[in-house]
Design a protein around this motif. Structure first.
Motif, short mmCIF file in Angstrom:
data_model
loop_
_atom_site.label_atom_id
_atom_site.label_comp_id
_atom_site.label_asym_id
_atom_site.label_seq_id
_atom_site.Cartn_x
_atom_site.Cartn_y
_atom_site.Cartn_z
N VAL A 1 8.17 -1.75 -1.14
CA VAL A 1 7.87 -1.74 -2.57
C VAL A 1 6.37 -1.98 -2.79
N SER A 2 5.80 -2.91 -2.04
CA SER A 2 4.37 -3.19 -2.16
C SER A 2 3.54 -1.97 -1.77
N ALA A 3 3.98 -1.29 -0.71
CA ALA A 3 3.24 -0.10 -0.26
C ALA A 3 3.26 1.00 -1.32
N ILE A 4 4.42 1.20 -1.94
CA ILE A 4 4.50 2.24 -2.98
C ILE A 4 3.68 1.83 -4.20
N ASN A 5 3.77 0.58 -4.60
CA ASN A 5 3.00 0.13 -5.76
C ASN A 5 1.50 0.27 -5.53
N SER A 6 1.07 0.21 -4.28
CA SER A 6 -0.36 0.37 -3.98
C SER A 6 -0.68 1.80 -3.54
N TRP A 7 0.26 2.74 -3.74
CA TRP A 7 0.05 4.16 -3.44
C TRP A 7 -0.26 4.40 -1.96
N ASN A 8 0.38 3.62 -1.09
CA ASN A 8 0.12 3.72 0.34
C ASN A 8 1.28 4.46 1.02
N MET A 9 1.23 5.78 0.99
CA MET A 9 2.31 6.59 1.54
C MET A 9 2.40 6.48 3.06
N VAL A 10 1.26 6.35 3.73
CA VAL A 10 1.26 6.25 5.19
C VAL A 10 2.10 5.07 5.65
N VAL A 11 1.89 3.93 5.02
CA VAL A 11 2.65 2.73 5.40
C VAL A 11 4.09 2.81 4.87
N ALA A 12 4.28 3.37 3.68
CA ALA A 12 5.63 3.49 3.12
C ALA A 12 6.53 4.30 4.05
#
Length: 245
Positions: free
Chosen positions: A84-95
């Motif tokens: 959820v944190s990765a998506i909220n920060s627009w981090n698709m690579v980590v998501a």
């Protein structure tokens, strides 16, 4: 002294510091993506309730499989939070990397249903054995590819998604693609972007990874509920169930 001519430029120190400040702020996702993230949080709460109310209520006996169930639920909770944190920060690579990890949790917990003795299997895992080195009743090693195959009939999306996500867990060509920002110049120039935000992905891509995450959670929930139900059966009932009587 430009190390990558035309393809990329290295900003000065002031520009780097300014960019670092901008990296700390993130735009809001669409209402649809926000709703999906709320569903993920709700899923995590539901799995915790399954553990507390169905599998291990206060005073209930403990079995080796309970250790495996607690481990899977804990990993799911932690992975959900990070996802959820990765998506909220627009981090698709980590998501996408976290999605692959989450699928791994669901698949490997389900492996206990394909071995001769689930409690012995759980103890082997507790002692440090690698699940992909252990064997199913069929004699096949419990490798991820075998577990994916076992779930394909009920989850036809799984093989393709699993294969695609492996490129995110291990450093691969997927990361090269994600670092490219633009190829449309027409003069052979490649524009790279080194950022913690993957803003080039449309809403559909964020909804897609969230949907797959929920699908993997559904697999885990099915087996957690299955263990909670089986735990209440007598040895005779379990034997009858396994024999198909």
């Amino acid at each position: 002294d430009r190390p990558i001519a035309a393809a990329a430029t290295l900003p000065g120190l002031t520009q780097v510091l300014g960019a670092a400040t901008k990296l700390m702020t993130h735009p809001a996702h669409s209402k649809n993506v926000a709703a999906s993230l709320e569903e993920l949080a709700s899923d995590a709460q539901r799995l915790r309730r399954i553990m507390i109310e169905l599998i291990a209520p206060p005073g209930s006996p403990m079995f080796p499989m309970d250790f495996l169930a607690f481990a899977a639920t804990k990993r799911h909770t932690s992975t959900t939070s990070a996802f959820v944190s990765a998506i909220n920060s627009w981090n698709m690579v980590v998501a996408r990397s976290l999605l692959r990890i989450h699928i791994d949790t669901s698949l490997r917990f389900s492996a206990a249903w394909h071995v001769e003795n689930p409690h012995d299997f759980s103890m082997e895992v507790l002692k440090g054995a690698r699940i992909d080195k252990l064997k199913a009743r069929s004699g096949d090693r419990l490798m991820d590819a075998h577990l994916v195959k076992l779930h394909t009939d009920e989850h036809p999306w799984l093989p393709n998604v699993y294969e695609r996500l492996c490129g995110y867990v291990h450093f691969s060509g997927a990361h090269i693609t994600d670092s490219i920002n633009d190829l449309s110049g027409g003069d052979g120039t490649i524009e790279f972007l080194i950022s913690d935000q993957d803003n080039k992905f449309p809403e559909f891509s964020w909804l897609e990874v969230a949907d797959w995450f929920r699908e993997a959670t559904g697999i885990l929930e099915t087996y957690l509920r299955g263990w909670g139900t089986a735990k209440k059966l007598s040895p005779e009932q379990l034997k009858s169930l396994r024999s198909g009587a």
